[in-house]
Write a protein that holds these residues in place. Sequence first.
Motif, PDB file in Angstrom:
ATOM      1  N   GLY A  85      -0.232  -2.630  -4.857  1.00  0.00           N
ATOM      2  CA  GLY A  85       0.215  -3.954  -5.309  1.00  0.00           C
ATOM      3  C   GLY A  85       1.781  -3.824  -5.092  1.00  0.00           C
ATOM      4  N   TRP A  86       2.630  -4.179  -6.259  1.00  0.00           N
ATOM      5  CA  TRP A  86       3.884  -4.496  -6.081  1.00  0.00           C
ATOM      6  C   TRP A  86       4.721  -3.184  -6.400  1.00  0.00           C
ATOM      7  N   ASP A  87       3.986  -2.095  -6.427  1.00  0.00           N
ATOM      8  CA  ASP A  87       4.736  -0.961  -6.757  1.00  0.00           C
ATOM      9  C   ASP A  87       6.044  -0.381  -5.678  1.00  0.00           C
ATOM     10  N   ASN A  88       5.749  -0.868  -4.372  1.00  0.00           N
ATOM     11  CA  ASN A  88       6.863  -0.477  -3.397  1.00  0.00           C
ATOM     12  C   ASN A  88       7.982  -1.353  -3.614  1.00  0.00           C
ATOM     13  N   TYR A  89       7.827  -2.621  -4.099  1.00  0.00           N
ATOM     14  CA  TYR A  89       8.842  -3.431  -4.285  1.00  0.00           C
ATOM     15  C   TYR A  89       9.688  -2.857  -5.712  1.00  0.00           C
ATOM     16  N   VAL A  90       8.872  -2.472  -6.589  1.00  0.00           N
ATOM     17  CA  VAL A  90       9.664  -2.138  -7.687  1.00  0.00           C
ATOM     18  C   VAL A  90      10.213  -0.795  -7.498  1.00  0.00           C
ATOM     19  N   THR A 110       0.595  -1.208   0.087  1.00  0.00           N
ATOM     20  CA  THR A 110      -0.190  -0.027   0.043  1.00  0.00           C
ATOM     21  C   THR A 110       0.836   1.071   0.132  1.00  0.00           C
ATOM     22  N   ASP A 111       0.094   2.335  -0.236  1.00  0.00           N
ATOM     23  CA  ASP A 111       0.824   3.666  -0.133  1.00  0.00           C
ATOM     24  C   ASP A 111       0.155   4.282   1.182  1.00  0.00           C
ATOM     25  N   TYR A 112       0.980   4.311   2.379  1.00  0.00           N
ATOM     26  CA  TYR A 112       0.507   4.768   3.661  1.00  0.00           C
ATOM     27  C   TYR A 112       1.401   5.673   4.259  1.00  0.00           C
ATOM     28  N   ASP A 113       0.821   6.767   4.634  1.00  0.00           N
ATOM     29  CA  ASP A 113       1.740   7.843   5.315  1.00  0.00           C
ATOM     30  C   ASP A 113       1.320   8.162   6.929  1.00  0.00           C
ATOM     31  N   VAL A 114       0.368   7.430   7.369  1.00  0.00           N
ATOM     32  CA  VAL A 114       0.073   7.500   8.637  1.00  0.00           C
ATOM     33  C   VAL A 114      -1.304   8.573   8.753  1.00  0.00           C
ATOM     34  N   LEU A 115      -1.133   9.467   8.049  1.00  0.00           N
ATOM     35  CA  LEU A 115      -2.084  10.623   8.130  1.00  0.00           C
ATOM     36  C   LEU A 115      -3.558  10.284   7.102  1.00  0.00           C
TER      37      LEU A 115
END
Length: 310
Positions: A62-67, A50-55
């Motif tokens: 999906g796999w975007d963070n790993y890419v 996920t795209d997560y910034d606490v706020l």
Amino acid sequence: MTTSTASRPGAVRARRREATAAVLFISPWIVGFLVFTLWPILQSAFLSMTDYDVLHAARWVGWDNYVQLVQDPKVAMSMGNTLLFTVLEVPAHVVVSLALALLLDRAGRASGFFRTVFFLPKMTPAVAVGALFLLVFNGQDGLVNTVLGLVGIDGPAWTTDPAWVKPGLVIMSLWTVGASVVIFLAALRAVPRDLLEAATLDGAGPWARTRRVTLPLISPTVFFVTVVTTIAAFQTFTESYTAFFGASSSAYGNDAALFYSIYLFQQGFQYLHMGFASAMAWVLFLVILAVTLVQIRISRRLVHYEGGAE
């Protein structure tokens, strides 16, 4: 037959009561494991996707963070720094702690005092060790370079020269080998003395006895210390962060000290890229798992267990 049949329900009830009591006794650990270990593991696996910034609410990517992780040059640099530190740290830690344990094993009654002396630095807070690093390894007037100067050696710039940052941190880490010394000493005390005496009668000197008798018998302990030290080296954080990336250490900032755990911390808690940091954490877990499995595979040929099992 009647008595045996009648006693079975009672025995079953007794076993059930024992099982219930056992579960109740370990229930605090079970609850703690589920809440503080298993749930964070599962949550981090989810957040890594996920795209997560606490706020804001987590957004599935999906796999975007790993890419992105593969494409980020600082990830590769920090992992390279960590691997090099581990390669330097683990052998130094094992050799120094084993050497000190061998000396203590021959110290007689004084071994108890020196065992305490060697272990005390382990109680030093890691933050204090990081701050001490800047004082002891200061390239201008640090203690190490001052001592080297007394013997005519011009010491390097430990805190600013990228080539010497990691060796300096490795040397500083040897300050806290006390726990491994105690573990090795316990293993050495368990070596049968009759084997050492037999080797002496056969003409073996101290080095031959150590290499051919002592080391094979304590090889499981050597393997244990090696694995634990490797895992700790891959996760090294506090000393380097305090010395080079703390609030008062910006002047000493050096990419040579940017270890993987530090970059993970920066992404998660400074930039609030929690999803990306979670992906980094899982990659670190897989790297440590792979290295540990390789060590276990190698140990089958080098580690000798009691009874001949290898």
